[in-house]
Design a protein around this motif. Sequence first.
Motif, PDB file in Angstrom:
ATOM      1  N   GLN A  94       0.803  -1.269  -0.100  1.00  0.00           N
ATOM      2  CA  GLN A  94      -0.421  -0.110  -0.231  1.00  0.00           C
ATOM      3  C   GLN A  94       0.725   1.480   0.069  1.00  0.00           C
ATOM      4  OE1 GLN A  94      -3.331  -0.054  -0.434  1.00  0.00           O
ATOM      5  NE2 GLN A  94      -3.044   2.631  -1.100  1.00  0.00           N
ATOM      6  N   ILE A  95       2.020   1.422   0.188  1.00  0.00           N
ATOM      7  CA  ILE A  95       2.745   2.520   0.581  1.00  0.00           C
ATOM      8  C   ILE A  95       3.441   2.745  -0.804  1.00  0.00           C
ATOM      9  CG2 ILE A  95       5.400   2.659   1.556  1.00  0.00           C
ATOM     10  CD1 ILE A  95       4.965   1.078   4.041  1.00  0.00           C
ATOM     11  N   ASN A  96       3.927   2.114  -1.635  1.00  0.00           N
ATOM     12  CA  ASN A  96       4.341   1.540  -2.804  1.00  0.00           C
ATOM     13  C   ASN A  96       2.622   2.113  -3.538  1.00  0.00           C
ATOM     14  OD1 ASN A  96       6.684   1.047  -2.554  1.00  0.00           O
ATOM     15  ND2 ASN A  96       5.889  -1.379  -2.691  1.00  0.00           N
ATOM     16  N   LYS A  97       2.026   1.925  -3.624  1.00  0.00           N
ATOM     17  CA  LYS A  97       0.674   2.391  -4.611  1.00  0.00           C
ATOM     18  C   LYS A  97       0.010   3.636  -3.718  1.00  0.00           C
ATOM     19  CE  LYS A  97      -2.753  -2.052  -4.209  1.00  0.00           C
ATOM     20  NZ  LYS A  97      -3.432  -1.885  -4.481  1.00  0.00           N
ATOM     21  N   ASP A  98       0.634   4.351  -2.652  1.00  0.00           N
ATOM     22  CA  ASP A  98       0.258   5.683  -2.446  1.00  0.00           C
ATOM     23  C   ASP A  98       1.495   6.572  -2.287  1.00  0.00           C
ATOM     24  OD1 ASP A  98      -1.926   5.198  -0.391  1.00  0.00           O
ATOM     25  OD2 ASP A  98      -0.697   5.054   0.577  1.00  0.00           O
ATOM     26  N   LEU A  99       2.705   5.926  -3.145  1.00  0.00           N
ATOM     27  CA  LEU A  99       3.647   6.457  -3.256  1.00  0.00           C
ATOM     28  C   LEU A  99       3.599   7.082  -5.266  1.00  0.00           C
ATOM     29  CD1 LEU A  99       6.643   7.433  -3.243  1.00  0.00           C
ATOM     30  CD2 LEU A  99       7.518   6.181  -4.448  1.00  0.00           C
ATOM     31  N   ASN A 100       2.770   6.182  -5.464  1.00  0.00           N
ATOM     32  CA  ASN A 100       2.538   6.564  -7.199  1.00  0.00           C
ATOM     33  C   ASN A 100       0.765   7.612  -6.932  1.00  0.00           C
ATOM     34  OD1 ASN A 100       4.180   4.246  -8.364  1.00  0.00           O
ATOM     35  ND2 ASN A 100       2.636   3.246  -7.959  1.00  0.00           N
ATOM     36  N   MET A 101      -0.112   7.305  -5.929  1.00  0.00           N
ATOM     37  CA  MET A 101      -0.750   8.040  -6.532  1.00  0.00           C
ATOM     38  C   MET A 101       0.303   9.635  -5.947  1.00  0.00           C
ATOM     39  SD  MET A 101      -2.298  10.248  -3.477  1.00  0.00           S
ATOM     40  CE  MET A 101      -2.232   9.214  -2.039  1.00  0.00           C
ATOM     41  N   GLY A 127       2.699  16.217   0.577  1.00  0.00           N
ATOM     42  CA  GLY A 127       2.893  14.908  -0.503  1.00  0.00           C
ATOM     43  C   GLY A 127       3.902  13.427   0.986  1.00  0.00           C
ATOM     44  N   ARG A 128       4.722  14.492   1.863  1.00  0.00           N
ATOM     45  CA  ARG A 128       5.186  13.580   2.949  1.00  0.00           C
ATOM     46  C   ARG A 128       4.295  13.420   3.993  1.00  0.00           C
ATOM     47  NH1 ARG A 128      10.019  16.731   5.581  1.00  0.00           N
ATOM     48  NH2 ARG A 128       8.593  18.022   6.060  1.00  0.00           N
ATOM     49  N   ALA A 129       3.161  14.213   4.172  1.00  0.00           N
ATOM     50  CA  ALA A 129       2.609  14.154   5.439  1.00  0.00           C
ATOM     51  C   ALA A 129       1.153  13.645   4.287  1.00  0.00           C
ATOM     52  CB  ALA A 129       1.565  15.792   5.650  1.00  0.00           C
ATOM     53  N   LEU A 130       1.431  13.200   3.634  1.00  0.00           N
ATOM     54  CA  LEU A 130      -0.207  11.947   2.772  1.00  0.00           C
ATOM     55  C   LEU A 130       0.233  10.579   3.153  1.00  0.00           C
ATOM     56  CD1 LEU A 130      -1.061  14.526   0.325  1.00  0.00           C
ATOM     57  CD2 LEU A 130      -2.996  13.715   2.006  1.00  0.00           C
ATOM     58  N   MET A 131       2.023  10.623   2.657  1.00  0.00           N
ATOM     59  CA  MET A 131       2.108   9.245   3.089  1.00  0.00           C
ATOM     60  C   MET A 131       1.982   8.122   4.135  1.00  0.00           C
ATOM     61  SD  MET A 131       3.988   8.518  -0.210  1.00  0.00           S
ATOM     62  CE  MET A 131       4.304   6.931   0.499  1.00  0.00           C
ATOM     63  N   SER A 132       1.842   9.368   5.468  1.00  0.00           N
ATOM     64  CA  SER A 132       1.305   8.420   6.502  1.00  0.00           C
ATOM     65  C   SER A 132       0.120   8.400   6.673  1.00  0.00           C
ATOM     66  CB  SER A 132       1.569   9.471   7.811  1.00  0.00           C
ATOM     67  OG  SER A 132       0.997  10.553   7.491  1.00  0.00           O
ATOM     68  N   SER A 133      -0.632   8.006   5.621  1.00  0.00           N
ATOM     69  CA  SER A 133      -1.950   7.930   5.448  1.00  0.00           C
ATOM     70  C   SER A 133      -2.593   8.602   6.718  1.00  0.00           C
ATOM     71  CB  SER A 133      -2.165   6.671   5.382  1.00  0.00           C
ATOM     72  OG  SER A 133      -3.444   5.747   4.915  1.00  0.00           O
ATOM     73  N   PRO A 134      -2.920   9.797   6.774  1.00  0.00           N
ATOM     74  CA  PRO A 134      -3.634  10.576   7.090  1.00  0.00           C
ATOM     75  C   PRO A 134      -5.163  10.223   7.241  1.00  0.00           C
ATOM     76  CG  PRO A 134      -2.923  12.218   6.176  1.00  0.00           C
ATOM     77  CD  PRO A 134      -2.292  10.854   5.785  1.00  0.00           C
ATOM     78  N   ARG A 135      -6.011  10.516   8.304  1.00  0.00           N
ATOM     79  CA  ARG A 135      -8.003  10.830   8.408  1.00  0.00           C
ATOM     80  C   ARG A 135      -7.841  12.474   8.812  1.00  0.00           C
ATOM     81  NH1 ARG A 135      -7.371   5.749  11.089  1.00  0.00           N
ATOM     82  NH2 ARG A 135      -8.421   6.883  12.801  1.00  0.00           N
TER      83      ARG A 135
END
Length: 234
Positions: free
Chosen positions: A109-116, A146-154
């Motif tokens: 999922q981290i790789n998917k989020d990186l692509n996102m 982008g760095r913050a979004l990589m933590s998958s925040p709500r």
Amino acid sequence: MLEIKNLDVHFGVIHALKDISLTVEQGEIVTLIGANGAGKTTALRTISGLKKPTRGSIIFEGRDITSISPQDRVKMGICQVPEGRRVFSTMTVLENLELGAYLRKDKAQINKDLNMIYERFPILEKRKKQAAGTLSGGEQQMLAMGRALMSSPRMLFLDEPSMGLAPLFVKEIFDIIKSINQTGTTILLVEQNASMALQIANRAYVMETGSIVLTGTGNELMQSDEIRKAYLGG
């Protein structure tokens, strides 16, 4: 989703936050506006766990988080984009983004989020091997987001995202904030550019010298003569 109750914060003898209470509902963009020194950044740092309150409580998704560590708040889904970007200047863009996911174990999922992130910020993919300190101010702001979004925040806290940016970048950053919100992330925004903040906010709180003095919808405050005179240039 987030409820702040009767929060007081002191720096020595300085009473920085005075009995502030606010709420952020799931899916909203809520903004704090006010002059320099009003206490907006202190409020964000306290909610993030970087500053301890002297009184009051912080409730996130029904749980009192007033005393838990900043790291545990990140695990719960709270992440802050700090004032001034604070990218790691000697590390590459990719390394900065990877640091955003340091608490996560779900590699696929981290790789998917990186692509996102690369889809949302194409310039970051082009610059992924470049040192973060060589990016422009606007690009560094995108990297910090982008760095913050990589933590998958709500819930995402943004502290002065338009500071020091050219007007063209300011509009782009606010468009990105709206798009992040539209994908389901709740946002608490601290911003001196009151006009831009109120245009995208569902609700807003106005702070003066550590206190909340006014609240309303973004549109209501845009129409307020008092707010126009104080923050919108007439």
